[in-house]
Structure formats: C-alpha cells, structure tokens
Design a protein around this motif. Structure first.
Motif, PDB file in Angstrom:
ATOM      1  N   GLN A   1      -8.827  21.594 -58.394  1.00  0.00           N
ATOM      2  CA  GLN A   1      -9.217  22.982 -58.514  1.00  0.00           C
ATOM      3  C   GLN A   1      -9.447  23.613 -57.138  1.00  0.00           C
ATOM      4  O   GLN A   1      -9.034  24.736 -56.884  1.00  0.00           O
ATOM      5  N   ASN A   2     -10.092  22.868 -56.246  1.00  0.00           N
ATOM      6  CA  ASN A   2     -10.322  23.394 -54.908  1.00  0.00           C
ATOM      7  C   ASN A   2      -9.014  23.577 -54.145  1.00  0.00           C
ATOM      8  O   ASN A   2      -8.856  24.548 -53.408  1.00  0.00           O
ATOM      9  N   ARG A   3      -8.095  22.664 -54.327  1.00  0.00           N
ATOM     10  CA  ARG A   3      -6.762  22.814 -53.718  1.00  0.00           C
ATOM     11  C   ARG A   3      -6.125  24.107 -54.201  1.00  0.00           C
ATOM     12  O   ARG A   3      -5.609  24.892 -53.424  1.00  0.00           O
ATOM     13  N   PHE A   4      -6.160  24.294 -55.517  1.00  0.00           N
ATOM     14  CA  PHE A   4      -5.558  25.491 -56.082  1.00  0.00           C
ATOM     15  C   PHE A   4      -6.225  26.746 -55.537  1.00  0.00           C
ATOM     16  O   PHE A   4      -5.570  27.744 -55.278  1.00  0.00           O
ATOM     17  N   SER A   5      -7.545  26.671 -55.354  1.00  0.00           N
ATOM     18  CA  SER A   5      -8.251  27.836 -54.808  1.00  0.00           C
ATOM     19  C   SER A   5      -7.739  28.153 -53.404  1.00  0.00           C
ATOM     20  O   SER A   5      -7.584  29.321 -53.045  1.00  0.00           O
TER      21      SER A   5
ATOM     22  N   SER B   1      -5.992  31.712 -52.328  1.00  0.00           N
ATOM     23  CA  SER B   1      -6.454  32.466 -51.169  1.00  0.00           C
ATOM     24  C   SER B   1      -5.285  32.824 -50.244  1.00  0.00           C
ATOM     25  O   SER B   1      -5.179  33.953 -49.774  1.00  0.00           O
ATOM     26  N   ILE B   2      -4.388  31.868 -50.033  1.00  0.00           N
ATOM     27  CA  ILE B   2      -3.263  32.133 -49.120  1.00  0.00           C
ATOM     28  C   ILE B   2      -2.253  33.083 -49.772  1.00  0.00           C
ATOM     29  O   ILE B   2      -1.770  34.029 -49.136  1.00  0.00           O
ATOM     30  N   VAL B   3      -1.974  32.863 -51.049  1.00  0.00           N
ATOM     31  CA  VAL B   3      -1.011  33.742 -51.726  1.00  0.00           C
ATOM     32  C   VAL B   3      -1.500  35.185 -51.692  1.00  0.00           C
ATOM     33  O   VAL B   3      -0.727  36.117 -51.518  1.00  0.00           O
TER      34      VAL B   3
ATOM     35  N   PHE C   1       1.824  24.380 -49.481  1.00  0.00           N
ATOM     36  CA  PHE C   1       2.192  24.862 -50.817  1.00  0.00           C
ATOM     37  C   PHE C   1       1.789  26.317 -51.006  1.00  0.00           C
ATOM     38  O   PHE C   1       2.554  27.109 -51.548  1.00  0.00           O
ATOM     39  N   GLY C   2       0.580  26.623 -50.548  1.00  0.00           N
ATOM     40  CA  GLY C   2       0.105  28.002 -50.651  1.00  0.00           C
ATOM     41  C   GLY C   2       1.031  28.941 -49.905  1.00  0.00           C
ATOM     42  O   GLY C   2       1.424  29.993 -50.408  1.00  0.00           O
ATOM     43  N   ALA C   3       1.399  28.526 -48.684  1.00  0.00           N
ATOM     44  CA  ALA C   3       2.245  29.388 -47.866  1.00  0.00           C
ATOM     45  C   ALA C   3       3.618  29.553 -48.492  1.00  0.00           C
ATOM     46  O   ALA C   3       4.192  30.649 -48.481  1.00  0.00           O
ATOM     47  N   ILE C   4       4.142  28.467 -49.071  1.00  0.00           N
ATOM     48  CA  ILE C   4       5.465  28.566 -49.697  1.00  0.00           C
ATOM     49  C   ILE C   4       5.408  29.540 -50.877  1.00  0.00           C
ATOM     50  O   ILE C   4       6.236  30.440 -51.006  1.00  0.00           O
ATOM     51  N   LEU C   5       4.385  29.385 -51.703  1.00  0.00           N
ATOM     52  CA  LEU C   5       4.212  30.326 -52.813  1.00  0.00           C
ATOM     53  C   LEU C   5       4.119  31.750 -52.286  1.00  0.00           C
ATOM     54  O   LEU C   5       4.686  32.688 -52.853  1.00  0.00           O
TER      55      LEU C   5
END
Lengths: 438, 299, 222, 215
Positions: C30-34, C38-40, D72-76
């Motif tokens: 869950q923290n990874r997804f958070s 945040s980046i998206v 992964f976040g950056a790719i998304l």
C-alpha cells in the motif's frame, strides 16, 4: 500467571532494590513460580507499608538538590496485535517523582537491545508520558527494553523487560465486525445489481422534483422560449455529471415531443460529445430525428469563471423559460441561479455538493438534494448498476437506522433503569460500530 | 477621526437602504452594481472603525484550547497547512495565533502542507509569530524548535503513507535538509510520535481526510481550523470526538485569538464581518418583502 | 487490451487499498502504491500545463477570439516557469542547497505579489455575487426555503456579535450566540450526519463497482 | 511607494473591474492568472515531488542505494502524458485506472469507517442525560440528544428510496427534510460568512498593506 503480571512484579522488585541500594539495577529474571511471585508481593507490601510509615522523612529528603528521582516501574513490553510484526508497545508507570509541580524529572529515555546486543537509545520523552511505540522492529529479532528517568544529566534505569519477538498476524480481528458489515452491504449491492440485470423489477419511490419536469417543459412550450440545460462544470468521470445527463435523456425526449428548443452550453469537450449523443438518441426515440441538430450543445471553455460569464450572457440574451442545473457545481452555483432567477425562469436544480445545495434551494423552484439526484437518474434510466446500487445502499441505511434505534433504546433504558441487560446490548452495539483506533 | 467619519458614512449607508427598500417593494429593483457598492462599503468602512466587538468564545473553540493546554512544554505538534491564498483571510489569523501560542508554550512545531501553497503560507505565519517580542526573545532555532517539512503531492495518500513513516513522504524538509539531519525529527517516525495534530483546511484534501486516515486509522489526536464553507460539514466529527475542537471561519479565528490572548486580524476583521452579514440579511429581507408584495398583488 | 489492462490495474490497486485495512501484511504494498500515486499526480499537473499551452498556442495561431489574451497566458506561464527553474536549480547547486521558494527568492516574490492577489481577488468577487443573489434570488418561496433562510439568519447574526449587540439594551447575555451554537451543535450535526452516512454508502457502492469492474466509465467503457 | 504592493494592488483592482463590466483589463488579469497559477503548480510539483521525492529517491545525493521501485510511478506518469496525442491517447487510461482504483479502494473503507460506522455508533445516544453527581436530568443535553437522534433517523428516512413516502414513514421523511433545511440554512450562513471574509482580506490589503490608511 500471565507474563504481564510477572513483569509487573519484577518491575516492583527493581524499584525496591533501587530504593534500598540507591544504585541502578541489573537485569532481573522474573520469578517463574506463582508462589515465588506471591512472596515477592508480600515483600512489596511490607516495603510499601514501611515507606508510608516513613513518609515525613521522605518528604524532607525530597527537597535535597542532589536527590535522584525514582525510576519508572512496571515496565512492560507487549506485542502490538494485528500488525505485520513491526510494532511493540512499551508501557510503564511514571516515576513517583514525576509530578507536575515538581521539576525533578526531566523526562524518560527508552533503550532497546536487539538479539542480546548493546542497548541503544530510542527516544527521549517528556515527563508524564507512560508509553512508547517502537515501530522499527522486525519479526526476525528478539528485543529487550528498559526505560530510564532523566534528571539533569542523571538517569535512573528501570529493570529490563522480558524478551519479546514481534509477531505478525494475517488478519486484523479487531476489525472483524467492520468487515462483516461491509461484506453484508457490499454483498447486497452486488446481489441487487445482479437481480436488476436478470430483469427483476426493483421499486424506487417517486422523486418529487421529477414531477415538476413535465410542467416546466410545458411552460417553456407555451411561452415559446428555449430550455437551458447546464450539466455542472465537471467532466464525464464525475457521477453527478453522468446523473445529470441521464435526466437530460428524459428531458430531451419530452422536448422533442413538445417541439420546444433546447440550449446546452457545456464546459468540457467530453461532456459535449456525450450530451449530443444523449439528445440525438432521445429525438430518435421520440420519432423526430430530423429535428435534432448538433448546435443544441456547444462547448464554451474549461475555465470556471469564463464559462459562468458565457452562460450568464446566454441567459440574459435568450431568456430561457426553464433552466435545468443538474450536475456538479462549485462557487458558480449562486451566480447561475441568481441570473436565472432574475430573468424569471423556472429553475430545476440538483447537485450532491452540500456546500452549494443551500443556494439552489433558496434560489430555485425545485431542487434534487444530494442522493435524490442519483436516485432520479437510476429511476429514469432503469440501469441495473444504478438501480442495484441504490437498493444496496438502502440496505446500508436500513442497518444504520436499526442499529441507531436499538442502541438508543438500550442506552436509554440502561441509563434510566440501570438494567444490566440493556447496558450489555448497548456496549455490544457500540463495540460493533465504533472502530476508533487507540 | 477616520473612525468617526467611517461611522457617519456607515449610518448614511444604512439610511439609504430604506430608499432601496422602498424602490424594490414598489417594483423598481436596483441594479446589481448598486448592491455591489453597498457590500464594498459595508466591508471597507468598518476597517477604519475602532469599535470593540464583544467576541463570545464558543464551546468548540474552548475544546481546542483545552486540548492544547493539556500539552506539556516540549510536546510535538504537527500542523498541516491545507489551504491556498484565497482562504487566507479566514485561516491565516488562526495560523498566526496558533503559532504564537505554540511558541510561547514551548511546543515543538512540525509544519507541512497537502496543498502546494501551504508551506509558503506557513512561512508567512511563522514570520509574523516571530515578530512578537516575547517569542523573538526565545531565539527559537529552525530544525530544533520548529521545522517546515514542505509540500508533497498525493493528497490523502500522503497521510496514508505518513501513518507508517513521515520520512517516506518527506525525505527532506522545505529547506532541503535531509529528514534524518533534522534534530526535531530525530525520534519522529509517524503519528504515534506527535502529541497533537492541528489541521487548517479549506477543502479537499483537508480535515475530512485527516480525520478518516490520521485519526480513525492511525489514532492521532486532532483539532482543526476550517473555512466557514467547510466547517458545518465537520460538526459530526466533533460530536463523535474524532475532532478535539474546531475553529470555524473568521469568527472562529477571532474567538481563538481571544482565548489565547493574541489579538490579531481575526479580531480586527470581525467588525467588517458583522456589517457584511447585516447588509446581506437586510438585502434578503428587502428582496423577500418585494417578493411577497408582488405575490399578494397577483392573488 | 485497451479495456482489460486498465480494468485489471484498477482492481488490483483498489483491492490492495481496501483489503490492507484487514490484512496488515499488505501495508508495505500500500505504501509503495501511495508513492506511485504521488508521482503520477505530479505528471497530471504537468499534463494540465502542457494542455493549457497546447490550447493557448492553437488559439494564437488560428487567431481565435481572445487570442491576444492567450499570448499573455503563455508569456506569464513561461516567466513563472523560468523563475522557478532558475531559483530551483541555482539553489540546488549551492551548499547547503536552498529551496526554490525560501522567503527572499524571486519565486516567493511572484507568489506573494502576483499569484496571491490574482487568485485571492478572483474568489473575493464571490462576496459581491452572494450579496446580489441575496437581494435578487433568495426567496422564501415555500416552507422549506423559509426554514432554510431563517436558520441561515440566526447563524449569520449569531456567529458574529450582530444580533447580540442589538439586544444589548435588554440583556448582556449572548443569547443569539448561544442559539447559533445550538443550531450548529444539534440540528446541523444531525442533518450533516444523515447526509454523511448516505454519502459514505454511496461512495462505498461506487468504489465497489469500480473495483469489481462493473463501472467502466473511467476506462472509456459505459 | 512600495513597488511590489503597487503591482499587487493593480492586479487586484484589475480583477475587481469585472464587477463593473467585462473589460479588457479584467481579461488580461485573468489570462495572467491562468498562466501564473499553472506555472506555480508545475514548479512546486516539479521540485517537491519529481525532483525531491522521485529523482533523489532513485539517486540519493549521499550515494546510498536508491529505491528503484519508484520508477513504476514515473513510468505511469509518463504514460499519462500520452493523453496529449489523439492517436495513442488511450494508453493514458492506464495511470488513470491506477489512480481511480487506488482512490476507490482507500475511500471505500475510510468513508465507511469514519463517516458511517463511527457516526452510527455516536448516534446511539441516551435520550436521558443525567448529571453524575446530583442525579438530576440535564435538560439542555437531553433535548440535544433527542434532536440529534430524531434528526439523523428522519434524515436517513428521507434518503431511503425503497419505500413510498406515505403514512408514518412519509411523516418521518417530512421531519427529515425540515432537519435538512436547517442544516442547509446553517451551511448557507456559514458560506456567506466565508465569502465575506475573502472580500475583507482583499479590502484590508488595499487599505492597509498598500495605501497604509489603517494602522
């Protein structure tokens, strides 16, 4: 004997040792036999009695500047239940010298040793605190802790706690009731959607505002003026916009039947496309596809106030007889409703945004309040997922109402007549519904 | 002098409303720009007046104050600035009063923001609090007595991740000091290491998200200051003790300033607020009087 | 592919967040997804900026209505970006690094003297519109609206010392203040709570539909 | 005169000029507002998130091991930018699906816990509030408890769509709508208060910070 009590006694022994010897403690092996514990208890009691007997002398000793504070007692470490094995809680009884009016105790320090290694400082805490949560542990290691009272540069240590290995649990049973109720409501939502898809006839009560729609369209026809439809300022990903467009479908069919004009400025290009499709379909159903034109819906701008200014202009110029404001509205709600009001239009509004509803109610003729907007949309569209959700939510509301009434009766009876049975029910219900974290 | 003139002008404004009422009821309503002028005067003139407005502290504000009073010196307070400049007139006075109170009572303040503008507004509030002589004399040190963790994107997901570890979302503070090098944050892992959370909020993400995640999931103790638009919505939380105290809008700010004895903008502005409300109430009455005369005529 | 992948992504993300309440071991996922959310979101903000630039440039090149203002938008956007980037990178090059919006930087100046007055004034105009709406639109047209307006009066007059000053000649007791407080604490709480429970159930059902893939509007389905 | 405040005042008055009527000065200020605010947001998200959290998370300045899962976040995020293209814009639905899913999952439980369950628990009130010491009934709180209980239940009845509003049920719904109206009235009053405060803020800027007329 539960380990906590053993530990408690061990802690007391540590204190007594301190009091007697005036030196810091060493690790104590807790007495393992109940009888030994009882013996220790006796010793404690006797010491306590002697301490009370010597009270005057003690108080005098308090004022000495070089007085060392007592250490925290009953230092207990417990595994935090229902975590991933990454938290243990350390609790203690503050030093008896830790009193708000005294300045002897500056606070507490918590030390930890992992796998029998050296003790490292974890944190310094304020006076009066009696708990520390260590969340930097793993299930792979074994830990022991001690807490010390700080007084100036001086620290007085408590006994060392028992060893603890943090454990992880798969399921958080504290939230079992939450889970059960969530499953009941979710289940009924899914079940009703399934039923609706299978063609079952689900009852939804009449929504008062919808009756006004026919009348409002009729009035516009009589007066020979257009109808203005505003679906809010959010995009198609907002449920309110979708609900607005569902109602548009019904309105447009009526308009096609009556041969009235519709005007629909929108603030999102996607909404424009969707609205055109909706109106076109309605005109087809009404058997008048020739009367439809793309000009009925126009895109203005995404910019909030720019859009409002444009819509205001349309209202003042074209003087629509009826205005629909159905969707997600923000601060512009009152500007639109005011202008509509000033040109004497009949206004039918609806939004789920609580902060804008008051303005609609005060300035419009009919308002769909919050969920009524969605209910109206489900009622009109007959779409299984909308209808099913509505019914499922009603189950949730039913549970809520029932629980409140039951709980209220139980608590009231318990307070009024002090009957244990009711108190039990009240406590039980409270336990089921209250999920406050500690 | 200015005060007297302002008072006289305001009385004239009040008298001229009678004429407007007459016109409206006889079916000749005035243009909206005239209404605009009235509201502008009702807000601007009281700024020049020195009338003391008797502010009454309400229980919701008292509850926040009581919760703060329970904190011992040295307690760590997390203050989240979740608003932007348009809401500053309501929330900034609360922020300033809160900072002054915290610094005077030796609370350690950790500032952050879920709105991009938050940390900058926090800097303004801290600047203003530091101008206070008593606080200036304390020579408070950045990183030890207070810190600004800055902003992080992710809305409520930031709170969610902070439940495990603050550092995850704030690897450096607003001044780009690494989290681990900030003395104040040395032993702060997550919400269990702060004693109180105070949230200044004007929308989403804000108090509602903080209650849902920080309080109900991670067990933080929290109080809040809200814009008046949002305040009514959080009352159920207040009743259910998910919130310990609430400051609502400008009047909440003025009440808080009164109870912590730090008069500031809230107290100054409450007079304007009062006259603005009076004008709005009068306009509603005039409008409705006209509405009912009209309706009677039609019948 | 176009439909299925996003539906699967939605379900996984949703399940992780929903279930981790009950299964503590999922906390890490869950923290990874958070982190990713945040980046998206930052990219979403930049998407907005690129979109704005695209629309404005189109407006300018095609000389559409108001294209001159679009030039202003683009110019002010570029200036703001340039100042921010300059302050940011030059600050990072210093030792110790300095934030791009420390008090005293150009970016902070832009925030205080350009951004703040514009955005604050934009919203301050609402005060005027409320006033004119109260004169022209808020009518006690039926019993419900009357109840609303009366409650509104008591709150407006009670929360500031307005009504209490008017009764000062009779009593010092803050009668209207107390009454406004009573309205907020009891009837308002009750009404808000009913709405709140309803909305919570509504959110629950729409979330459930999204996670189960019944609701597909966000992936372009119906 | 302070040039900074002068500029801020010009912009303030420029926006306010709309109240007279829509004019070029207002539209210019609005255009600047749109540009500056987009630039502001972009810069803050760039430095506080992309640079600080993502970039320095992957490549820590102190040379320690980076967290490569952040990619992964950056790719998304980059996929999100594909929305600008009409041809492959559909791929932007992937990051959107991720955000929508995560939000749905989080909200599903947070709203249920805080806004439904805990509120229900807190409404199970004793309709008789007794003073612990004297044993007498505290009337204000007793009436308050009654108001809250009746308000919540009748409000829920109003929003109950599976039963026609007739008979006792209909009467309860009627009471519910009254409660809702008082609630909206309170919201109405508070919203007016809020809007007026915004104007007070600007006025005080003009007269105090800029012109210095108020002490």
């Amino acid at each position: 004997m539960p380990p906590a009590i053993v530990n408690f006694i061990a802690g007391q022994v540590g204190v007594q040792q301190l009091v007697v010897s005036g030196t810091s403690t060493t690790a104590q092996t807790p007495p393992s036999h109940p009888r030994a514990a009882f013996l220790v208890l006796l010793i404690i009691i006797s010491f306590t009695i002697s301490a009370i007997a010597q009270e005057p002398a003690d108080t005098a000793a308090f004022d000495l500047p070089d007085e060392r504070p007592a250490p925290p007692t009953s230092v207990v470490v417990t595994d935090f239940k229902y975590d991933a094995g990454n938290r243990v809680d350390i609790t203690w009884v503050p030093s008896i010298d830790d009193q708000p009016e005294l300045t002897l105790v500056d606070g507490y320090t918590v030390y930890r040793s992992a796998n029998g290694g050296d003790y490292k400082l974890l944190d310094s805490l304020l006076p009066g605190i009696s708990m520390y949560e260590d969340e930097e542990v793993t299930p792979d290691s074994v830990y022991t802790y001690y807490v010390a009272t700080m007084s100036g540069k001086d620290t007085v240590q408590s006994v060392v706690t028992q060893e603890i290995r943090p454990e992880w649990e798969l399921v958080n049973f504290d939230l079992a009731w939450l889970f059960v109720i969530a499953v009941i409501i979710s289940g009924s939502i899914v079940w009703f959607i399934w039923r609706a898809r299978a063609g079952a006839d689900l009852f939804v009560r009449k929504i008062a505002g919808l009756d006004a729609v026919d009348e409002a369209i009729g009035r516009a026809t009589e007066m020979g003026r257009p109808i203005l439809f505003i679906p809010g300022i959010l995009d198609m990903d907002d449920v309110q916009t979708i609900a607005g467009l569902t109602i548009l479908g019904r309105v447009a069919k009526q308009i096609a039947d009556y041969d009235t004009r519709i005007r629909m400025p929108v603030s999102r290009s996607l909404v424009m496309t969707a609205a055109r499709e909706t109106i076109k379909a309605s005109y087809q159903v009404a058997g008048r596809p020739d009367a439809y034109s793309d000009d009925m819906v126009s895109y203005v701008t995404d910019e909030q106030f720019g859009y409002v200014a444009a819509v205001d202009g349309i209202m003042v110029r074209e003087k629509p007889a009826t205005i629909f404001l159905l969707g997600a509205f923000f601060a512009e709600s009152l500007i639109l409703a005011e202008t509509g009001n000033s040109i004497g239009a009949i206004q039918i509004a609806g939004t789920a945004r609580p902060a804008q509803l008051p303005f609609f109610i005060a300035a419009c003729d009919f308002t769909l309040i919050g969920e009524e907007l969605f209910a109206a949309s489900a009622y009109l569209s007959g779409e299984p997922k909308q209808l099913g959700s509505l019914k499922g939510q009603d189950v949730g509301k039913g549970i809520a109402m029932l629980a409140i009434i039951l709980g209220m009766v139980a608590v009231t009876m318990a307070t009024a007549f002090e009957i244990d049975f009711f108190q039990m029910i009240a406590d039980g219900l409270n336990q089921v519904f209250s999920t406050k974290a500690e | 002098m200015a005060s007297t003139i302002a008072t006289i002008l305001l009385i004239l404004v009040g008298v001229s409303l009678l004429y407007i009422a007459y016109r409206t009821i006889t079916g000749r309503p005035v243009e909206r720009r005239i209404v605009f002028i009235y509201i502008a005067l009702a807000v601007a003139l009281p700024l020049f007046m020195t009338l003391p407005a008797p502010v009454q502290v309400t229980p919701d504000v008292e509850r926040l104050y009581d919760a703060l009073e329970e904190l011992r010196p040295g307690s760590k307070v997390l203050v989240s600035f979740d608003y932007d400049p348009p809401s500053a007139p309501e929330l900034q006075p609360m922020a300033v009063a809160f900072m002054k109170y915290a610094f005077k009572h030796d609370l350690r303040v950790i500032v952050m923001g879920l709105w991009p503008q938050g940390p900058q507004l926090a800097n303004l509030a801290i600047e203003e609090a530091m101008a206070d002589q008593e606080i200036a004399a304390k020579n408070l040190e950045y990183g030890v007595d207070y810190v600004n963790l800055g902003f992080q994107s992710g809305n409520e997901f930031v709170i969610q991740a902070m439940g495990t570890q603050f550092k995850r979302m704030f690897p450096q503070d607003d001044r780009r000091i690494p989290y681990d090098s900030i003395p104040l944050m040395a032993n702060v892992t997550n919400f269990s290491n702060v004693d109180f959370v105070f949230n200044l909020s004007s929308g989403k993400p804000g108090t509602i998200e903080w209650v849902q995640i920080a309080v109900d999931r991670f067990g933080a103790t929290m109080g809040a200051g809200n814009t008046a638009v949002q305040a009514p919505q959080v009352y159920p939380y207040l009743r259910a003790k998910q919130l310990h105290g609430l400051l609502g809008g400008m009047s909440g700010a003025a009440e808080f300033e009164k109870i912590v004895e730090e008069p500031g903008d809230g107290t100054t502005f409450i007079l304007s607020q009062m006259f603005a409300h009076a004008i709005v109430i009068l306009f509603v009455i005039i409008g409705n009087a006209a509405f009912f005369t009209e309706r009677r005529k039609q019948e | 592919m176009r439909r299925e992948v996003p539906l699967i992504i939605t379900s996984i993300a949703g399940l992780v967040f929903a279930i981790s309440f009950f299964i503590p071991l999922l906390g890490d996922a869950q923290n990874r997804f958070s982190d990713w959310v945040s980046i998206v979101q930052s990219f979403a903000v930049w998407l907005g900026l690129l979109n704005l630039t695209k629309v404005s440039l189109e407006k300018i090149t095609r000389k559409r209505e108001g294209w001159q203002y679009a030039i202003l938008t683009v110019v002010s956007l570029v200036i703001m970006l340039a100042i921010g980037m300059f302050d940011g990178f030059s600050g990072l090059a210093q030792d110790p690094p300095v934030s791009y919006r420390e008090p005293g930087t150009n970016f902070d100046w832009m925030f205080r003297y350009v951004y703040t007055p514009l955005t604050s004034t934009m919203f301050a105009m609402l005060a005027f519109f409320v006033a004119s709406a109260s004169y022209r639109a808020f009518r006690a047209r039926n019993f419900e609206a009357t109840l609303l307006l009366v409650a509104g009066f008591f709150v407006m007059g009670g929360r500031v010392p307005l009504f209490d000053l008017l009764i000062r000649w009779f009593t010092d007791y803050p009668l209207f203040n107390q009454f406004a407080d009573w309205i907020m604490t009891y009837p308002n709480t009750a009404g808000q709570r009913a709405i709140m429970i309803g909305i919570a159930l509504g959110i629950m059902s729409s979330s459930l539909r999204i996670i189960l893939g019944i609701e597909r509007s966000h992936v372009g389905g119906q | 005169m302070d040039i900074s405040n002068f500029l801020a005042a010009v912009l303030t008055l420029g926006i306010f000029s709309f109240l007279y009527k829509d004019n070029p000065v207002y539209r210019a200020c609005e255009a600047i507002f749109v540009g500056v605010s987009a630039g502001y947001w972009a810069i803050v998200f760039f430095f506080d998130n992309l640079q600080k959290k993502f970039w320095e998370g992957v490549f820590p300045p102190d040379g320690s091991a980076g967290d490569h899962l952040l990619w992964f976040g950056a790719i998304l995020g980059v996929l999100m930018l594909f929305r600008l293209s009409s041809k492959i814009g559909w791929i932007a639905r992937w990051p959107l699906a991720f955000i929508v899913g995560a939000t749905a999952g989080l909200y599903m439980i947070t709203y249920f816990v805080s806004n439904a369950m805990n509120q229900v628990a807190d409404t199970m009130l004793s309709l008789i509030v007794v003073n612990d010491v004297t044993g007498s009934i505290i009337w204000t709180q007793t009436i308050g408890a009654l108001v809250v209980a009746v308000g919540v239940i009748s409000g829920l009845v109003y929003f109950f769509f599976s039963k026609e509003h007739k008979g006792v049920f209909g009467a309860t719904a009627k009471v519910g709508i009254w409660f809702l109206m008082i609630t909206f009235g309170a919201s109405f009053g508070y919203t007016v208060m809020s809007r007026m405060s915004l104007l007070i803020g600007r006025m005080s800027f003009l007269f105090r910070d800029w012109l210095g007329l108020i002490g």
